[in-house]
Design an enzyme around this catalytic site. Structure first.
Site, mmCIF file in Angstrom:
data_model
loop_
_atom_site.group_PDB
_atom_site.id
_atom_site.type_symbol
_atom_site.label_atom_id
_atom_site.label_comp_id
_atom_site.label_asym_id
_atom_site.label_seq_id
_atom_site.Cartn_x
_atom_site.Cartn_y
_atom_site.Cartn_z
ATOM 1 C CE LYS A 70 -2.559 -0.546 3.739
ATOM 2 N NZ LYS A 70 -3.592 -0.457 4.654
ATOM 3 C CE LYS A 102 -1.906 8.257 8.705
ATOM 4 N NZ LYS A 102 -0.807 8.888 9.018
ATOM 5 C CG PHE A 131 19.489 3.663 8.641
ATOM 6 C CD1 PHE A 131 20.076 4.917 8.326
ATOM 7 C CD2 PHE A 131 19.489 2.540 7.511
ATOM 8 C CE1 PHE A 131 20.827 5.064 7.094
ATOM 9 C CE2 PHE A 131 19.743 2.585 6.227
ATOM 10 C CZ PHE A 131 20.705 3.947 6.013
ATOM 11 C CG LEU A 132 16.092 1.179 13.802
ATOM 12 C CD1 LEU A 132 15.601 -0.046 14.288
ATOM 13 C CD2 LEU A 132 15.260 1.980 12.566
ATOM 14 C CG HIS A 147 1.043 5.867 12.192
ATOM 15 N ND1 HIS A 147 -0.213 6.129 11.790
ATOM 16 C CD2 HIS A 147 1.170 4.521 12.104
ATOM 17 C CE1 HIS A 147 -0.866 4.808 11.630
ATOM 18 N NE2 HIS A 147 0.179 3.814 11.710
#
Length: 249
Positions: free
Chosen positions: A55, A64, A82-83, A181
Site C-alpha cells: 500500500k 488520513k 539506522f535506528l 502515528h
C-alpha cells in the site's frame, strides 16, 4: 522527469521513514503508470510497518491516507543501524506497531517486549533482543498481509489500533501537541483494551499487562484531542460500514 529516469532499468530508491516511503511509493506508482521502487526504511515505524506490504497513501482534505495505490516494491533493504540515529520518541513510536503484532497473534513477542521494554528503547533496537523483536514483528505482519495484499478482505487483525487513530492523528495536527502515528495507534489500542475488558473478553491482569507495556515503552494513552464527539463519530461510521457489509452478504 528532470532526472530522465528510465523506468525499466532505473528504480527509485527511497531512503527514509514511513512518510517518505509512502510518498515515494505513490509517486513511483503514478509516474508513467508504475516505475520500480526499492525501499530502505530508516525508522522503527518504517521497518516494521510502512515498508511491509504494497500500500501507498497520502493524506487529502485533512483525511488520513485518502489517496493511494497498491505498488509492490522491487525490494526492501533493512539496515537496523539506522535506528541508532533516532531520538527516543521515534523509537517508542515505532514500537507501537510491534506491540500491535504481539497483542493480535504473538505471545512470545509480547513476553519478549514485556521482559525487555526499557532495554529495547534504551538500546534503540540494537543487539539480539531488539533484532528478535523486529524480526518476529515483520514475520507476523507478512503472514497477515500475504493472502490479502489488495485488501479484498477489509476485516483484518492488523487493523487493531486503527479504528479511531486516523481521526485522532489528524485532529492532533490542529493542536500544539502533534501525535506521531504510533502514538495515535497506541491510544486506539488502549481504548480497545478497555472496551475488551469492560465486555469481559480479557481479564484484569491481561488489561494491566497490555497497558503497562505501552506505558513502559514511553507511549501515550491519552491526548487532548480525545473526545466523546470524536469517538462517537468514528463508532457511528464503523457501525454503518458493518451494517452495509452484513446486508451485502
Amino acid at each position: 522527469e528532470e532526472f530522465k529516469i528510465n523506468r525499466r532499468q532505473e528504480p527509485i530508491i527511497a531512503i527514509g521513514g514511513g512518510v517518505c516511503l509512502d510518498v515515494s511509493g505513490l509517486a513511483a506508482n503514478l509516474y508513467r503508470r508504475n516505475t520500480g521502487i526499492i525501499k530502505v526504511p530508516t525508522t522503527v515505524m518504517g521497518v516494521v510497518d510502512a515498508s511491509i506490504g504494497i500500500k501507498t497513501a497520502v493524506n487529502f482534505h485533512e483525511k488520513k491516507n485518502k489517496l493511494g495505490t497498491y505498488c509492490p516494491p522491487l525490494g526492501v533493504l533493512y539496515d537496523t543501524s539506522f535506528l541508532a540515529t533516532l531520538d527516543s520518541r521515534n523509537i517508542s513510536n515505532g514500537s507501537a506497531e510491534i506491540v500491535k503484532m504481539a497483542c493480535i497473534k504473538d505471545r512470545q513477542l509480547f513476553e519478549l517486549m514485556e521482559q525487555n521494554a526499557e532495554h529495547v528503547i534504551a538500546q534503540k533496537f540494537q543487539g539480539p533482543i531488539g533484532a528478535a523483536a523486529i524480526r518476529r514483528s515483520i514475520q507476523g505482519m507478512l503472514e497477515e498481509l500475504e493472502y490479502n495484499l489488495w485488501e479484498a478482505i477489509l476485516v483484518r487483525l492488523v487493523d487493531y489500533g486503527h479504528t479511531i487513530s486516523p481521526e485522532l492523528e489528524m485532529a492532533a495536527l490542529r493542536t500544539s501537541a502533534m501525535l506521531l502515528h504510533g502514538e495515535a495507534v497506541t491510544i486506539d489500542m488502549g481504548l480497545s483494551t478497555e472496551l475488551s475488558y469492560g465486555r469481559g473478553l480479557i481479564t484484569a491482569a491481561e488489561r494491566e499487562r497490555i497497558l503497562g507495556l505501552m506505558a513502559r515503552l514511553g507511549l501515550p494513552l491519552w491526548h487532548e484531542s480525545c473526545s466523546i464527539k470524536l469517538f462517537m463519530k468514528v463508532c457511528w461510521r464503523c457501525v454503518s460500514a458493518f451494517a452495509q457489509l452484513c446486508m451485502s452478504r
